[in-house]
Scaffold this motif. Structure first.
Motif, PDB file in Angstrom:
ATOM      1  N   ASP A   1       0.839  -1.192   0.000  1.00  0.00           N
ATOM      2  CA  ASP A   1       0.000   0.000   0.000  1.00  0.00           C
ATOM      3  C   ASP A   1       0.878   1.247   0.000  1.00  0.00           C
ATOM      4  O   ASP A   1       2.114   1.164   0.008  1.00  0.00           O
ATOM      5  CB  ASP A   1      -0.977  -0.010   1.175  1.00  0.00           C
ATOM      6  N   ASP A   2       0.248   2.421  -0.025  1.00  0.00           N
ATOM      7  CA  ASP A   2       1.007   3.666  -0.115  1.00  0.00           C
ATOM      8  C   ASP A   2       1.994   3.824   1.040  1.00  0.00           C
ATOM      9  O   ASP A   2       3.129   4.253   0.842  1.00  0.00           O
ATOM     10  CB  ASP A   2       0.047   4.865  -0.123  1.00  0.00           C
ATOM     11  N   THR A   3       1.560   3.483   2.243  1.00  0.00           N
ATOM     12  CA  THR A   3       2.407   3.682   3.415  1.00  0.00           C
ATOM     13  C   THR A   3       3.675   2.844   3.329  1.00  0.00           C
ATOM     14  O   THR A   3       4.795   3.342   3.522  1.00  0.00           O
ATOM     15  CB  THR A   3       1.637   3.337   4.700  1.00  0.00           C
ATOM     16  N   MET A   4       3.523   1.551   3.006  1.00  0.00           N
ATOM     17  CA  MET A   4       4.690   0.676   2.935  1.00  0.00           C
ATOM     18  C   MET A   4       5.568   1.021   1.736  1.00  0.00           C
ATOM     19  O   MET A   4       6.806   1.041   1.847  1.00  0.00           O
ATOM     20  CB  MET A   4       4.251  -0.782   2.850  1.00  0.00           C
TER      21      MET A   4
ATOM     22  N   GLN B   1       5.947   3.869   0.262  1.00  0.00           N
ATOM     23  CA  GLN B   1       6.682   5.112   0.520  1.00  0.00           C
ATOM     24  C   GLN B   1       7.832   4.865   1.488  1.00  0.00           C
ATOM     25  O   GLN B   1       8.946   5.352   1.284  1.00  0.00           O
ATOM     26  CB  GLN B   1       5.725   6.174   1.073  1.00  0.00           C
ATOM     27  N   ARG B   2       7.581   4.075   2.510  1.00  0.00           N
ATOM     28  CA  ARG B   2       8.610   3.802   3.510  1.00  0.00           C
ATOM     29  C   ARG B   2       9.771   3.002   2.916  1.00  0.00           C
ATOM     30  O   ARG B   2      10.944   3.285   3.191  1.00  0.00           O
ATOM     31  CB  ARG B   2       7.999   3.029   4.682  1.00  0.00           C
TER      32      ARG B   2
ATOM     33  N   TRP C   1       4.591   5.390  -4.805  1.00  0.00           N
ATOM     34  CA  TRP C   1       3.209   5.088  -4.479  1.00  0.00           C
ATOM     35  C   TRP C   1       3.018   3.584  -4.360  1.00  0.00           C
ATOM     36  O   TRP C   1       3.774   2.787  -4.920  1.00  0.00           O
ATOM     37  CB  TRP C   1       2.272   5.605  -5.572  1.00  0.00           C
ATOM     38  N   GLY C   2       1.980   3.200  -3.638  1.00  0.00           N
ATOM     39  CA  GLY C   2       1.576   1.803  -3.587  1.00  0.00           C
ATOM     40  C   GLY C   2       0.904   1.408  -4.885  1.00  0.00           C
ATOM     41  O   GLY C   2       0.883   2.163  -5.863  1.00  0.00           O
TER      42      GLY C   2
ATOM     43  N   ARG D   1      -2.096  13.929   2.863  1.00  0.00           N
ATOM     44  CA  ARG D   1      -1.280  13.334   3.913  1.00  0.00           C
ATOM     45  C   ARG D   1      -0.104  12.565   3.316  1.00  0.00           C
ATOM     46  O   ARG D   1       1.021  12.626   3.801  1.00  0.00           O
ATOM     47  CB  ARG D   1      -2.130  12.395   4.782  1.00  0.00           C
ATOM     48  N   PHE D   2      -0.351  11.828   2.226  1.00  0.00           N
ATOM     49  CA  PHE D   2       0.701  11.048   1.585  1.00  0.00           C
ATOM     50  C   PHE D   2       1.787  11.963   1.034  1.00  0.00           C
ATOM     51  O   PHE D   2       2.978  11.716   1.224  1.00  0.00           O
ATOM     52  CB  PHE D   2       0.109  10.201   0.456  1.00  0.00           C
TER      53      PHE D   2
ATOM     54  N   ILE E   1       4.032  13.267   3.702  1.00  0.00           N
ATOM     55  CA  ILE E   1       5.053  12.296   4.107  1.00  0.00           C
ATOM     56  C   ILE E   1       6.174  12.281   3.086  1.00  0.00           C
ATOM     57  O   ILE E   1       7.355  12.243   3.405  1.00  0.00           O
ATOM     58  CB  ILE E   1       4.426  10.879   4.226  1.00  0.00           C
ATOM     59  N   THR E   2       5.794  12.327   1.778  1.00  0.00           N
ATOM     60  CA  THR E   2       6.794  12.281   0.712  1.00  0.00           C
ATOM     61  C   THR E   2       7.761  13.434   0.779  1.00  0.00           C
ATOM     62  O   THR E   2       8.947  13.291   0.506  1.00  0.00           O
ATOM     63  CB  THR E   2       6.083  12.289  -0.661  1.00  0.00           C
TER      64      THR E   2
END
Length: 345
Positions: free
Chosen positions: A104-107, A109-110, A115-116, A338-339, A342-343
């Protein structure tokens, strides 16, 4: 002046590819196993090149950079930092694809700064008995997942679906899946090239070496939730833009038409990607009068600023698939904001 953009062929040769995509697109077969046609892409390293009009020969990403709000839509340009957020493909699977999953986007990005990848499949054609995998058929634990990957029995716990033309599957990030042999489909996805390969049947790649697996990353990405039904049901009326997918990442509609069909999508403040699934058609922009011929097996991008147009079948019937961003959903706006925050960190 902006106009509907057509693109040069962008074909990808892969170990599981077949021989249908070149003829489908009106190209001469060359004997190579072509698995994917990246129809509209701004992914670095495989960006679409415009083939018509004033921007002919230019990469799509360059034209978007010149006119981000006019091409993408003001809302899309702001939410996605001036980047095209979708990638669409035609896929021809002569052999089974690997069992895989997307983060997903969170993973994503990390782990990768990208993007996810949530996606959907629209089945264009399928040989009798063809099937695909999507999701688990019953609950399993992360421990069982790892053991089944080790002993090669992971497909035993996946939900197997026999498919027919017109079937649709939505695959949110985290859902284990695989297209299997005998299937030609259209794919709409987030603009991401991040894939975690879980199992690849112990076969070599085109270079003769085993393809890389991502077992541990996949274990972090998998959603083990079991659904009652993984197939997407939708209305399929003729001469109507039938809603198929309404997700946080994209909207998809399918239209089967036998007469001129008016589409005014200006209210969405989004680009429109139109994939011609069957039967050539013309797209005529109402504000400018510009017109293109969109052939079967080809796709175009209609800039947001001119997304009021007619689709006109050339002979008999046409079937088109449209993908766009629904900017009326304000919750999407807050999620993407929000994404991007973070980026930028």
């Amino acid at each position: 002046m902006l106009y509907p953009l057509l693109f040069e062929p962008n074909l990808h040769t892969v170990v599981w590819g077949g021989q249908r995509l070149r003829p489908y697109k009106g190209l001469v077969p060359d004997g190579q196993p072509v698995g994917e046609s990246w129809e509209v892409s701004a992914v670095p390293g495989s960006t679409s090149v415009i083939s018509n009009g004033a921007y002919s020969g230019q990469p799509l990403s360059d034209v978007i950079a010149l006119h981000p709000e006019e091409v993408l839509g003001r809302s899309v340009a702001r939410r996605f930092g001036g980047q095209l957020p979708l990638l669409v493909k035609f896929i021809d699977a002569e052999k089974d694809l690997s069992i895989q999953v997307h983060p997903d986007d969170t993973m994503a990005q990390r782990m990768h700064g990208k993007w996810g990848k949530s996606e959907m499949w629209y089945i264009i054609d399928a040989e009798p008995g063809s099937y695909l995998y999507a999701g688990f058929k019953s609950p399993i634990s992360p421990y069982e997942y790892k053991k089944r990957v080790e002993d090669g029995s992971i497909t035993d716990v996946l939900a197997r679906h026999e498919v027919h033309p017109g079937d649709v599957f939505y695959l949110p990030a985290g859902r284990v899946h695989a297209i299997c042999g005998g299937i030609l489909l259209a794919e709409v996805q987030q603009s991401s090239d991040v894939t975690y390969r879980i199992f690849d049947y112990n076969r070599p790649g085109l270079d003769g070496r085993p393809r890389e697996l991502h077992t541990e990353l996949a274990a972090q990405a998998i959603d083990y939730h079991v659904e009652d039904d993984y197939r997407t049901c939708y209305q399929n009326d003729e001469n109507r833009a039938n809603p198929v997918i309404a997700s946080p990442y994209f909207n998809v509609r399918v239209t089967q038409l036998d007469s001129p069909f008016h589409r005014n999508l200006l209210k969405y403040d989004s680009f429109i990607i139109t994939m011609c699934i069957k039967g050539d058609c013309r797209i005529r922009v109402r504000s400018t009068g510009s017109e293109i011929l969109l052939r079967e097996g080809h796709s175009c991008l209609i800039p947001a600023k001119i997304a009021d147009y007619d689709v006109i079948p050339v002979r008999g019937q046409s079937r088109v698939l449209d993908a766009f961003i629904d900017n009326k959903d304000r919750s999407l706006g807050s999620m993407i904001t929000r994404f991007l925050h973070i980026t930028d960190k």
